[in-house]
Design a protein around this motif. Structure first.
Motif, PDB file in Angstrom:
ATOM      1  N   ASN A  31       0.825  -1.211   0.000  1.00 56.29           N
ATOM      2  CA  ASN A  31       0.000   0.000   0.000  1.00 56.29           C
ATOM      3  C   ASN A  31       0.865   1.269   0.000  1.00 56.29           C
ATOM      4  O   ASN A  31       0.575   2.237   0.692  1.00 56.29           O
ATOM      5  CB  ASN A  31      -0.965   0.000   1.185  1.00 56.29           C
ATOM      6  CG  ASN A  31      -1.919  -1.169   1.141  1.00 56.29           C
ATOM      7  OD1 ASN A  31      -2.358  -1.591   0.082  1.00 56.29           O
ATOM      8  ND2 ASN A  31      -2.238  -1.719   2.298  1.00 56.29           N
ATOM      9  N   GLU A  43      -5.896  -9.441   3.129  1.00 55.89           N
ATOM     10  CA  GLU A  43      -6.637  -9.439   1.873  1.00 55.89           C
ATOM     11  C   GLU A  43      -6.984  -7.993   1.518  1.00 55.89           C
ATOM     12  O   GLU A  43      -7.352  -7.211   2.380  1.00 55.89           O
ATOM     13  CB  GLU A  43      -7.907 -10.278   1.996  1.00 55.89           C
ATOM     14  CG  GLU A  43      -7.619 -11.760   2.116  1.00 55.89           C
ATOM     15  CD  GLU A  43      -8.878 -12.599   2.210  1.00 55.89           C
ATOM     16  OE1 GLU A  43      -9.983 -12.072   1.980  1.00 55.89           O
ATOM     17  OE2 GLU A  43      -8.739 -13.784   2.520  1.00 55.89           O
ATOM     18  N   GLY A  44      -6.826  -7.639   0.255  1.00 55.46           N
ATOM     19  CA  GLY A  44      -7.098  -6.280  -0.194  1.00 55.46           C
ATOM     20  C   GLY A  44      -5.855  -5.405  -0.276  1.00 55.46           C
ATOM     21  O   GLY A  44      -5.902  -4.334  -0.863  1.00 55.46           O
ATOM     22  N   ASP A  45      -4.742  -5.845   0.310  1.00 50.60           N
ATOM     23  CA  ASP A  45      -3.496  -5.074   0.236  1.00 50.60           C
ATOM     24  C   ASP A  45      -2.959  -5.070  -1.193  1.00 50.60           C
ATOM     25  O   ASP A  45      -3.157  -6.034  -1.942  1.00 50.60           O
ATOM     26  CB  ASP A  45      -2.418  -5.670   1.148  1.00 50.60           C
ATOM     27  CG  ASP A  45      -2.620  -5.326   2.612  1.00 50.60           C
ATOM     28  OD1 ASP A  45      -3.464  -4.463   2.908  1.00 50.60           O
ATOM     29  OD2 ASP A  45      -1.929  -5.926   3.456  1.00 50.60           O
ATOM     30  N   GLU A  46      -2.274  -3.982  -1.554  1.00 50.61           N
ATOM     31  CA  GLU A  46      -1.623  -3.902  -2.856  1.00 50.61           C
ATOM     32  C   GLU A  46      -0.113  -3.956  -2.654  1.00 50.61           C
ATOM     33  O   GLU A  46       0.439  -3.161  -1.899  1.00 50.61           O
ATOM     34  CB  GLU A  46      -2.021  -2.618  -3.579  1.00 50.61           C
ATOM     35  CG  GLU A  46      -3.461  -2.622  -4.014  1.00 50.61           C
ATOM     36  CD  GLU A  46      -3.838  -1.426  -4.869  1.00 50.61           C
ATOM     37  OE1 GLU A  46      -2.933  -0.708  -5.339  1.00 50.61           O
ATOM     38  OE2 GLU A  46      -5.042  -1.219  -5.050  1.00 50.61           O
ATOM     39  N   ARG A  57       2.935  -5.113  -9.819  1.00 47.63           N
ATOM     40  CA  ARG A  57       1.932  -4.704  -8.835  1.00 47.63           C
ATOM     41  C   ARG A  57       0.818  -5.730  -8.794  1.00 47.63           C
ATOM     42  O   ARG A  57       0.265  -6.092  -9.837  1.00 47.63           O
ATOM     43  CB  ARG A  57       1.364  -3.337  -9.188  1.00 47.63           C
ATOM     44  CG  ARG A  57       2.405  -2.244  -9.169  1.00 47.63           C
ATOM     45  CD  ARG A  57       1.805  -0.877  -9.435  1.00 47.63           C
ATOM     46  NE  ARG A  57       2.844   0.111  -9.667  1.00 47.63           N
ATOM     47  CZ  ARG A  57       3.600   0.635  -8.716  1.00 47.63           C
ATOM     48  NH1 ARG A  57       3.424   0.282  -7.467  1.00 47.63           N
ATOM     49  NH2 ARG A  57       4.522   1.529  -9.014  1.00 47.63           N
ATOM     50  N   LYS A  59      -2.693  -7.283  -6.265  1.00 48.95           N
ATOM     51  CA  LYS A  59      -3.635  -7.098  -5.158  1.00 48.95           C
ATOM     52  C   LYS A  59      -3.861  -8.454  -4.521  1.00 48.95           C
ATOM     53  O   LYS A  59      -4.115  -9.439  -5.223  1.00 48.95           O
ATOM     54  CB  LYS A  59      -4.955  -6.532  -5.671  1.00 48.95           C
ATOM     55  CG  LYS A  59      -5.963  -6.308  -4.576  1.00 48.95           C
ATOM     56  CD  LYS A  59      -7.248  -5.725  -5.124  1.00 48.95           C
ATOM     57  CE  LYS A  59      -8.227  -5.551  -3.986  1.00 48.95           C
ATOM     58  NZ  LYS A  59      -9.580  -5.331  -4.476  1.00 48.95           N
ATOM     59  N   ASP A  61      -5.822 -11.279  -2.953  1.00 50.05           N
ATOM     60  CA  ASP A  61      -7.218 -11.707  -2.955  1.00 50.05           C
ATOM     61  C   ASP A  61      -7.515 -12.729  -1.854  1.00 50.05           C
ATOM     62  O   ASP A  61      -8.571 -12.705  -1.242  1.00 50.05           O
ATOM     63  CB  ASP A  61      -7.600 -12.315  -4.306  1.00 50.05           C
ATOM     64  CG  ASP A  61      -7.605 -11.289  -5.419  1.00 50.05           C
ATOM     65  OD1 ASP A  61      -7.852 -10.104  -5.139  1.00 50.05           O
ATOM     66  OD2 ASP A  61      -7.349 -11.674  -6.573  1.00 50.05           O
ATOM     67  N   TYR A  76      -3.829 -13.843  -5.841  1.00 53.32           N
ATOM     68  CA  TYR A  76      -3.615 -12.427  -6.140  1.00 53.32           C
ATOM     69  C   TYR A  76      -4.133 -12.090  -7.528  1.00 53.32           C
ATOM     70  O   TYR A  76      -4.339 -12.964  -8.365  1.00 53.32           O
ATOM     71  CB  TYR A  76      -2.130 -12.059  -6.037  1.00 53.32           C
ATOM     72  CG  TYR A  76      -1.240 -12.804  -7.004  1.00 53.32           C
ATOM     73  CD1 TYR A  76      -1.002 -12.308  -8.284  1.00 53.32           C
ATOM     74  CD2 TYR A  76      -0.647 -14.009  -6.652  1.00 53.32           C
ATOM     75  CE1 TYR A  76      -0.206 -12.986  -9.181  1.00 53.32           C
ATOM     76  CE2 TYR A  76       0.157 -14.692  -7.540  1.00 53.32           C
ATOM     77  CZ  TYR A  76       0.373 -14.180  -8.798  1.00 53.32           C
ATOM     78  OH  TYR A  76       1.165 -14.863  -9.685  1.00 53.32           O
ATOM     79  N   THR A  77      -4.347 -10.790  -7.754  1.00 51.63           N
ATOM     80  CA  THR A  77      -4.718 -10.272  -9.062  1.00 51.63           C
ATOM     81  C   THR A  77      -3.590  -9.373  -9.544  1.00 51.63           C
ATOM     82  O   THR A  77      -3.166  -8.479  -8.815  1.00 51.63           O
ATOM     83  CB  THR A  77      -6.024  -9.441  -8.972  1.00 51.63           C
ATOM     84  OG1 THR A  77      -7.048 -10.257  -8.426  1.00 51.63           O
ATOM     85  CG2 THR A  77      -6.436  -8.934 -10.339  1.00 51.63           C
ATOM     86  N   LEU A  79      -2.176  -6.367 -11.132  1.00 54.73           N
ATOM     87  CA  LEU A  79      -2.652  -5.021 -11.453  1.00 54.73           C
ATOM     88  C   LEU A  79      -1.859  -4.402 -12.590  1.00 54.73           C
ATOM     89  O   LEU A  79      -2.359  -3.536 -13.294  1.00 54.73           O
ATOM     90  CB  LEU A  79      -2.586  -4.126 -10.214  1.00 54.73           C
ATOM     91  CG  LEU A  79      -3.431  -4.563  -9.023  1.00 54.73           C
ATOM     92  CD1 LEU A  79      -3.183  -3.643  -7.843  1.00 54.73           C
ATOM     93  CD2 LEU A  79      -4.899  -4.581  -9.382  1.00 54.73           C
TER      94      LEU A  79
END
Length: 87
Positions: A31, A43-46, A57, A59, A61, A76-77, A79
């Motif tokens: 982040n 979860e939700g951290d970048e 980069r 994210k 999941d 993860y996704t 980015l």
């Protein structure tokens, strides 16, 4: 979950010791804040990881203690990836 363990389990970095070394060199941020190997990932951290001349980069999941190779990509996704211009 610790950052170094997440990177290993998700297979972004193959070995936990290597993930620890990369974090100690200041090449990982969560982040937008530089992270140590022991930093907790939620979860939700970048994450931004610098590999040589590119920054990847992702994210977060899911968090799993163990995973099979086929399922690692679900954690993860992606980015984006960007190249760092050589100086």
């Amino acid at each position: 979950m610790r950052l170094d363990k997440f990177l290993k389990v998700s297979r972004l970095i193959k070995r936990r010791t290597l993930a620890k070394e990369v974090a100690e060199q200041g090449r990982i941020s969560i982040n937008g804040v530089e992270a140590k190997a022991s930093t907790n990932v939620k979860e939700g951290d970048e994450l931004a990881v610098r590999f040589g001349q590119k920054i990847v980069r992702v994210k977060v999941d899911q968090l799993k203690e163990t995973t099979r190779k086929e399922e690692a990509g679900e954690m993860y996704t992606l980015l984006g990836e960007e190249r760092i211009p050589e100086n």
